[in-house]
Design a protein around this motif. Structure first.
Motif, PDB file in Angstrom:
ATOM      1  N   ILE A   1     -31.844  10.253   0.023  1.00  0.00           N
ATOM      2  CA  ILE A   1     -30.460   9.773  -0.119  1.00  0.00           C
ATOM      3  C   ILE A   1     -30.449   8.280  -0.405  1.00  0.00           C
ATOM      4  N   GLU A   2     -31.288   7.540   0.304  1.00  0.00           N
ATOM      5  CA  GLU A   2     -31.354   6.097   0.110  1.00  0.00           C
ATOM      6  C   GLU A   2     -31.781   5.765  -1.313  1.00  0.00           C
TER       7      GLU A   2
ATOM      8  N   LEU B   1     -28.138   4.615  -8.044  1.00  0.00           N
ATOM      9  CA  LEU B   1     -26.747   4.590  -8.507  1.00  0.00           C
ATOM     10  C   LEU B   1     -26.240   3.146  -8.608  1.00  0.00           C
ATOM     11  N   ILE B   2     -26.591   2.331  -7.615  1.00  0.00           N
ATOM     12  CA  ILE B   2     -26.179   0.923  -7.644  1.00  0.00           C
ATOM     13  C   ILE B   2     -26.799   0.216  -8.845  1.00  0.00           C
ATOM     14  N   ASN B   3     -28.093   0.487  -9.089  1.00  0.00           N
ATOM     15  CA  ASN B   3     -28.771  -0.131 -10.249  1.00  0.00           C
ATOM     16  C   ASN B   3     -28.101   0.288 -11.560  1.00  0.00           C
TER      17      ASN B   3
ATOM     18  N   ALA C   1     -23.453   0.673 -18.058  1.00  0.00           N
ATOM     19  CA  ALA C   1     -22.309   1.186 -17.294  1.00  0.00           C
ATOM     20  C   ALA C   1     -20.995   0.817 -17.949  1.00  0.00           C
ATOM     21  N   THR C   2     -20.862  -0.440 -18.353  1.00  0.00           N
ATOM     22  CA  THR C   2     -19.592  -0.884 -18.935  1.00  0.00           C
ATOM     23  C   THR C   2     -19.401  -0.403 -20.369  1.00  0.00           C
TER      24      THR C   2
ATOM     25  N   ASP D   1     -16.802  -0.162  -4.115  1.00  0.00           N
ATOM     26  CA  ASP D   1     -16.422  -1.542  -4.425  1.00  0.00           C
ATOM     27  C   ASP D   1     -16.976  -1.954  -5.782  1.00  0.00           C
ATOM     28  N   LYS D   2     -18.222  -1.591  -6.041  1.00  0.00           N
ATOM     29  CA  LYS D   2     -18.859  -1.910  -7.330  1.00  0.00           C
ATOM     30  C   LYS D   2     -18.114  -1.205  -8.476  1.00  0.00           C
TER      31      LYS D   2
END
Length: 522
Positions: free
Chosen positions: A11-12, A18-20, A27-28, A64-65
């Protein structure tokens, strides 16, 4: 893949990946709204599959991201479903669903009177984790995201749906944490204020603002009726709403709210109410400021008479003295402005307005066609009015540009300096008389023969000048239909063919609607 079967390490790794991904340029440029909705749904399932606070905080940080990158995503276009909170199709709904469930899974009573549907209720599970500090950290992050959510909304319909729910949750959260550390209370109050700021950053309808005001008033009233003190917390929330708004006025309900809060004997509440009154006495909205000053100044004077010099009441005295310092500063500023506008005039000879006044003699090109005596009478009367009320006086014509008019408007709006030019008082030239530069001796007597002055029975200088002017230019008293005063749209004085046609059309549409509504009821 079943989320519940994954190890904590897996999970970690998934969350880190996902954050990366969200931090990468891809992403944008390439992620669509559907993908973001699916990410939020996966995070939602993960939240209920994992019970550790560390994972929960990581989930909210990912949200938040997402909130920060959504506005800059080139592949995202807002659809009609977005702002109508449709399950499975709306990004706003997916975000709200996750944040609401996080909040009320730790504090289920926060839901209160909210009519949450089964899609929320079936997913609630009270968390048993007793690490209050970590839970408070999680809740603070959650309410911060709730306050940011409305900035992603683009329609009034969406705002009307979101704001009452989010505001209720924020107020409830702040009440739930009132007993926590002062720093956390300040963060919550700051978050609510940020929500109010976010509300004003949108093109919001005035009705939504009134709804927000009523929500705050009702929430505190319900607490007080249950014998629970909010320590003035929600009085500050309403004050922030009023101070930030330029389009709402005080309602009787709002005045009653402040009066009841003022009567609250709880020390912390009373001090905060006094601090809020000090803020409101400096409010940019003049009508709000003046009305509150008129109501509460006698109450403050009466209270300071009754206070003793014990330590607790010394705090009250200090706050009240700060309020009077604010009032005196406002009075002093007003007096300085008035003194500047009347110049060296004897204060018994003038009656200056409390706000700056600009008198513009428009259509100067038409004025030039009048006979000399008529022009002299008009100019002298206008000069007296300008002198008497501390006004600036100038002439203007659409056919010739006026630098002085622009300068005067800039002076009133932005407090710039007026041109330092000698007064132009010759009736044969365009007028320019800066406030405070004319004198009663230069203006002279009213524009009628001296032997007629004795016939005037008026008692005040203004009335004498009015009577003198009316002798030269008799005023016509127009007999008008009293019903026109109730409906200016029918007044021929304001006739406009295109507007009148549209008005008739709208009245006909309204009448058809009311007729259909009456038939459907019967």
């Amino acid at each position: 893949i079943s989320i519940s079967e994954q190890t904590e390490e897996t999970i970690e790794d998934l969350l880190s990946s996902l954050i990366n991904l969200l931090q990468a340029e891809i992403a944008t440029k390439h992620i669509t709204m559907i993908v973001f909705i699916e990410i939020l749904n996966v995070l939602h399932r993960l939240y209920f599959a994992r019970s550790d606070l560390k994972t929960h905080v990581r989930i909210l940080k990912i949200v938040d991201k997402i909130f920060h990158i959504v506005p800059s995503c080139s592949q995202i276009t807002t659809t009609s479903n977005e702002d109508h909170l449709i399950p499975g199709e709306s990004f706003l709904f997916a975000s709200l669903e996750l944040l609401v469930c996080v909040l009320i899974s730790y504090y289920p009573h926060i839901a209160g009177d909210l009519q949450l549907g089964p899609i929320f209720q079936m997913k609630l599970s009270i968390k048993s984790n007793t690490d209050n500090n970590q839970i408070n950290e999680l809740i603070l992050l959650n309410v911060k995201l709730l306050s940011q959510l409305i900035t992603l909304c683009t329609t009034d319909e969406g705002l009307q749906a979101l704001i009452p729910v989010i505001l209720h949750l924020l107020l409830s959260s702040s009440f739930a944490l009132l007993s926590t550390k002062t720093d956390e209370q300040k963060q919550l109050l700051s978050t609510i204020n940020q929500l109010l700021d976010n509300i004003f950053s949108t093109t919001i309808d005035k009705n939504i603002l009134y709804s927000t005001m009523i929500t705050i008033i009702n929430f505190r009233t319900n607490l007080i009726n249950k014998g629970i003190s909010d320590n003035g917390h929600f009085v500050q929330c309403l004050t922030s709403l009023i101070i930030n708004s330029t389009s709402i006025n005080l309602t009787d309900q709002c005045i009653d709210f402040y009066q009841k809060a003022f009567e609250d004997e709880q020390t912390e509440t009373h001090i905060r109410v006094l601090q809020c009154l000090n803020q409101l006495f400096q409010c940019a909205n003049i009508s709000i400021r003046n009305r509150l000053i008129q109501i509460f100044t006698p109450l403050l004077l009466n209270e300071i008479k009754k206070l003793n010099e014990n330590q607790q009441q010394q705090e009250y005295i200090i706050e009240i003295l700060i309020i009077f310092e604010t009032l005196l500063a406002a009075v002093d500023s007003t007096l300085q402005s008035i003194n500047q506008r009347i110049g060296k005039a004897n204060k018994n000879d003038v009656e200056p307005l409390r706000i700056p006044l600009l008198i513009v003699g428009s259509k100067y090109d038409e004025f030039q066609k009048l006979e000399p005596e008529a022009k002299k009478t008009i100019i002298k009367t206008l000069r007296f009015l300008a002198f008497y009320h501390g006004a600036t006086l100038l002439s203007y014509s659409e056919k010739q540009e006026s630098v002085y008019l622009k300068s005067a408007i800039h002076h009133l709006l932005f407090d710039t300096n007026l041109p330092e030019k000698q007064p132009q008082i010759d009736y044969q030239k365009p007028l320019y008389i800066k406030s405070g530069s004319d004198t009663l001796e230069q203006v002279g007597p009213p524009p009628i023969p001296e032997y007629e002055l004795g016939d005037l029975r008026e008692q005040t200088p203004l009335a004498v000048w009015r009577a003198a002017y009316c002798k030269r230019f008799p005023q016509e008293v127009e007999k008008r239909d009293p019903s026109l005063m109730q409906d200016y749209g029918r007044d021929p004085q304001y006739a406009d063919a295109s507007i009148d046609a549209m008005r008739e059309q709208k009245i006909a549409e309204l009448q058809r609607y009311l007729t259909m509504k009456t038939r459907s009821r019967s």
